[in-house]
Design an enzyme around this catalytic site. Structure first.
Site, PDB file in Angstrom:
ATOM      1  N   ASP A   8       0.873  -1.331  -0.034  1.00 52.82           N
ATOM      2  CA  ASP A   8       0.039   0.127  -0.029  1.00 52.82           C
ATOM      3  C   ASP A   8       0.972   1.391   0.186  1.00 52.82           C
ATOM      4  O   ASP A   8       2.063   1.147   0.320  1.00 52.82           O
ATOM      5  CB  ASP A   8      -0.832   0.049   1.131  1.00 52.82           C
ATOM      6  CG  ASP A   8      -1.714   1.208   1.402  1.00 52.82           C
ATOM      7  OD1 ASP A   8      -2.515   1.630  -0.038  1.00 52.82           O
ATOM      8  OD2 ASP A   8      -1.908   1.982   2.326  1.00 52.82           O
ATOM      9  N   SER A   9       0.444   2.546  -0.477  1.00 54.26           N
ATOM     10  CA  SER A   9       0.902   3.536  -0.298  1.00 54.26           C
ATOM     11  C   SER A   9       1.281   3.950   0.937  1.00 54.26           C
ATOM     12  O   SER A   9       2.341   4.493   1.255  1.00 54.26           O
ATOM     13  CB  SER A   9       0.095   4.630  -0.951  1.00 54.26           C
ATOM     14  OG  SER A   9      -1.013   4.829  -0.077  1.00 54.26           O
ATOM     15  N   TYR A  40      -0.980   8.566  -2.219  1.00 51.89           N
ATOM     16  CA  TYR A  40      -0.815   8.375  -3.793  1.00 51.89           C
ATOM     17  C   TYR A  40      -2.163   8.925  -4.443  1.00 51.89           C
ATOM     18  O   TYR A  40      -2.209   9.243  -5.568  1.00 51.89           O
ATOM     19  CB  TYR A  40      -0.907   6.881  -4.328  1.00 51.89           C
ATOM     20  CG  TYR A  40       0.305   6.125  -4.077  1.00 51.89           C
ATOM     21  CD1 TYR A  40       1.557   6.724  -3.564  1.00 51.89           C
ATOM     22  CD2 TYR A  40       0.543   4.823  -4.632  1.00 51.89           C
ATOM     23  CE1 TYR A  40       2.715   6.026  -3.296  1.00 51.89           C
ATOM     24  CE2 TYR A  40       1.683   4.129  -4.509  1.00 51.89           C
ATOM     25  CZ  TYR A  40       2.830   4.750  -3.997  1.00 51.89           C
ATOM     26  OH  TYR A  40       4.156   4.009  -3.735  1.00 51.89           O
ATOM     27  N   GLY A  41      -3.364   9.141  -3.615  1.00 46.62           N
ATOM     28  CA  GLY A  41      -4.558   9.209  -4.186  1.00 46.62           C
ATOM     29  C   GLY A  41      -4.878  10.783  -4.884  1.00 46.62           C
ATOM     30  O   GLY A  41      -5.761  10.684  -5.792  1.00 46.62           O
ATOM     31  N   CYS A  71      -4.377  -1.667  -2.280  1.00 47.52           N
ATOM     32  CA  CYS A  71      -4.409  -0.167  -2.358  1.00 47.52           C
ATOM     33  C   CYS A  71      -5.545   0.195  -3.434  1.00 47.52           C
ATOM     34  O   CYS A  71      -5.084  -0.380  -4.587  1.00 47.52           O
ATOM     35  CB  CYS A  71      -3.126   0.852  -2.581  1.00 47.52           C
ATOM     36  SG  CYS A  71      -3.018   2.254  -3.234  1.00 47.52           S
ATOM     37  N   ASN A  72      -6.330   0.707  -3.424  1.00 48.38           N
ATOM     38  CA  ASN A  72      -7.468   0.794  -4.596  1.00 48.38           C
ATOM     39  C   ASN A  72      -6.810   1.684  -5.551  1.00 48.38           C
ATOM     40  O   ASN A  72      -7.094   1.731  -6.720  1.00 48.38           O
ATOM     41  CB  ASN A  72      -8.788   1.230  -3.932  1.00 48.38           C
ATOM     42  CG  ASN A  72      -9.406   0.798  -3.242  1.00 48.38           C
ATOM     43  OD1 ASN A  72     -10.353  -0.021  -3.820  1.00 48.38           O
ATOM     44  ND2 ASN A  72      -9.388   0.458  -1.898  1.00 48.38           N
ATOM     45  N   THR A  73      -6.289   2.897  -5.246  1.00 49.40           N
ATOM     46  CA  THR A  73      -5.557   3.795  -6.186  1.00 49.40           C
ATOM     47  C   THR A  73      -4.468   3.138  -6.987  1.00 49.40           C
ATOM     48  O   THR A  73      -4.577   3.396  -8.181  1.00 49.40           O
ATOM     49  CB  THR A  73      -4.850   4.937  -5.319  1.00 49.40           C
ATOM     50  OG1 THR A  73      -5.630   5.563  -4.506  1.00 49.40           O
ATOM     51  CG2 THR A  73      -4.459   6.172  -6.151  1.00 49.40           C
ATOM     52  N   GLU A 156      -3.335   9.312   7.780  1.00 47.20           N
ATOM     53  CA  GLU A 156      -1.796   9.351   7.634  1.00 47.20           C
ATOM     54  C   GLU A 156      -1.283  10.078   8.775  1.00 47.20           C
ATOM     55  O   GLU A 156      -0.205   9.822   9.103  1.00 47.20           O
ATOM     56  CB  GLU A 156      -1.221   9.556   6.216  1.00 47.20           C
ATOM     57  CG  GLU A 156      -1.472   8.565   5.134  1.00 47.20           C
ATOM     58  CD  GLU A 156      -0.621   7.281   5.087  1.00 47.20           C
ATOM     59  OE1 GLU A 156       0.231   7.552   5.489  1.00 47.20           O
ATOM     60  OE2 GLU A 156      -1.228   6.037   5.018  1.00 47.20           O
ATOM     61  N   CYS A 190     -11.344   2.403  -0.436  1.00 50.35           N
ATOM     62  CA  CYS A 190      -9.878   3.081   0.134  1.00 50.35           C
ATOM     63  C   CYS A 190      -9.755   2.354   1.232  1.00 50.35           C
ATOM     64  O   CYS A 190     -10.485   2.103   2.279  1.00 50.35           O
ATOM     65  CB  CYS A 190      -9.743   4.454   0.267  1.00 50.35           C
ATOM     66  SG  CYS A 190      -8.271   4.904   0.830  1.00 50.35           S
ATOM     67  N   THR A 191      -8.272   1.616   1.176  1.00 51.04           N
ATOM     68  CA  THR A 191      -8.011   0.761   2.227  1.00 51.04           C
ATOM     69  C   THR A 191      -7.834   1.440   3.358  1.00 51.04           C
ATOM     70  O   THR A 191      -7.796   0.835   4.762  1.00 51.04           O
ATOM     71  CB  THR A 191      -6.754  -0.204   1.964  1.00 51.04           C
ATOM     72  OG1 THR A 191      -5.777   0.650   1.559  1.00 51.04           O
ATOM     73  CG2 THR A 191      -7.261  -1.040   0.823  1.00 51.04           C
ATOM     74  N   HIS A 192      -7.562   2.679   3.460  1.00 49.30           N
ATOM     75  CA  HIS A 192      -7.396   3.378   4.850  1.00 49.30           C
ATOM     76  C   HIS A 192      -9.041   3.660   5.368  1.00 49.30           C
ATOM     77  O   HIS A 192      -8.967   4.028   6.755  1.00 49.30           O
ATOM     78  CB  HIS A 192      -7.026   4.916   4.584  1.00 49.30           C
ATOM     79  CG  HIS A 192      -5.838   5.034   4.293  1.00 49.30           C
ATOM     80  ND1 HIS A 192      -5.080   4.501   2.876  1.00 49.30           N
ATOM     81  CD2 HIS A 192      -4.678   5.572   4.956  1.00 49.30           C
ATOM     82  CE1 HIS A 192      -3.598   4.837   3.083  1.00 49.30           C
ATOM     83  NE2 HIS A 192      -3.404   5.384   4.176  1.00 49.30           N
TER      84      HIS A 192
HETATM   85  N1  DGL Z   1      -5.066   3.025   0.581  1.00 52.15           N
HETATM   86  C1  DGL Z   1      -4.825   3.378  -0.811  1.00 52.15           C
HETATM   87  C2  DGL Z   1      -6.300   3.229  -1.469  1.00 52.15           C
HETATM   88  O1  DGL Z   1      -6.790   2.251  -1.032  1.00 52.15           O
HETATM   89  C3  DGL Z   1      -4.879   5.018  -0.834  1.00 52.15           C
HETATM   90  C4  DGL Z   1      -4.216   5.864  -0.173  1.00 52.15           C
HETATM   91  C5  DGL Z   1      -3.362   7.142  -0.845  1.00 52.15           C
HETATM   92  O2  DGL Z   1      -4.063   8.187  -1.204  1.00 52.15           O
HETATM   93  O3  DGL Z   1      -2.465   6.982  -0.910  1.00 52.15           O
HETATM   94  O4  DGL Z   1      -6.740   4.094  -2.348  1.00 52.15           O
END
Ligand code: DGL
Length: 272
Positions: A8-9, A40-41, A71-73, A156, A190-192
């Site tokens: 993940d990011s 990364y978003g 990570c979805n992104t 974060e 989003c995994t966060h």
């Molecule tokens: N956890 C990441 C996701 O699922 C994204 C986060 C990011 O913006 O880095 O998209």
């Protein structure tokens, strides 16, 4: 043979790792968080692709044969190119899987109204991966995607529980319901976002199911490993979890410990 790689990011993929570990406790796992370059978003396609490819190569170098982009992104912006263009060159026997398809596959049984909301990063929303993949599997489901650019930075920075986060949770939840009041299912794309679950639950109408991805991804991985015994054989079984971060390890350990509810001992690496 090697551990299963989870990328993940930042910290978000730990919500996926926790569920995978619960479902498949015997395997070894190696987590890589590119915390120094998260989030990364809001980054462009090319940059997310480059960073993700570097991470995948590093996890391969560390011995992983199977890597999950938790990570979805990264799944939205890099997975297909890596699978189609990079893997055949790097090593056609290794595999990289994402989190979007397993999540979409579960949608059919989740929504009765056939109106689904997806909250995600701007990158994931701009890719329209959720709408596109849902249209392929369940053409009767309408998907409303809403970008929540502030949620990952709040998490974060360890502000997920602060009163300041309330404002942004309310703002984007309202936007979802204003856009389509018939929604009965809200996917956390989003995994966060599971870290904001309680606040999101408070803001959304009671009749709307809030669906995090962890269990869906874990179930799908279990199914994949059963269907691909040749890959399961490449994954070591010692029940361990190891952690790599591109940021300061002490910083990673303290926040990752909150996500996983257990002590974390990470090692720093450099990507790129
Ligand atoms: N956890 C990441 C996701 O699922 C994204 C986060 C990011 O913006 O880095 O998209």
């Amino acid at each position: 043979m090697g551990p299963i790689g989870i990328f993940d990011s930042g910290y978000g993929g730990l919500t996926i790792l926790a569920e995978i570990k619960r479902r498949l406790p015997d395997f070894d796992y190696l987590y890589l968080g590119d915390n120094a370059r998260a989030p990364y978003g809001s980054r462009s396609f090319d940059v997310v692709y480059d960073f993700t490819l570097q991470a995948v190569k590093e996890l391969f170098r560390q011995g992983c044969h199977l890597v999950i982009l938790a990570c979805n992104t990264a799944s939205a912006k890099a997975l297909r190119s890596i699978q189609q263009h990079d893997l055949p060159e790097i090593d056609p026997t290794r595999r990289v899987l994402g989190v979007i398809i397993p999540t979409v596959e579960a949608l059919g049984n989740l929504s009765e109204s056939r109106h689904v909301g997806v909250v995600a990063t701007p990158g994931t929303v701009l890719s329209h991966s959720y709408s596109i993949e849902t249209a392929k599997l369940f053409p009767d489901i309408g998907v409303t995607e809403v970008a929540c650019p502030m949620w990952v930075p709040l998490i974060e920075n360890n502000e997920a529980d602060s009163p300041g986060a309330d404002y942004f949770v309310e703002k984007y939840c309202r936007e979802v319901m204003r856009t389509d009041p018939l929604i009965d299912t809200l996917l956390l794309g989003c995994t966060h976002y599971p870290l904001l679950y309680r606040k999101i639950r408070r803001e959304m109408p009671d009749r709307v199911k809030i669906v995090p991805q962890g269990q869906l991804v874990a179930e799908s991985l279990a199914d994949y490993l059963q269907r691909h015994p040749e890959m399961a054989q490449q994954c070591t079984r010692g029940g361990s979890m190891s952690f790599l971060t591109t940021e300061n390890p002490e910083k990673f350990n303290s926040l990752a410990g909150l996500f996983l509810q257990q002590p974390v001992d990470s090692r720093r690496i450099q990507l790129g």
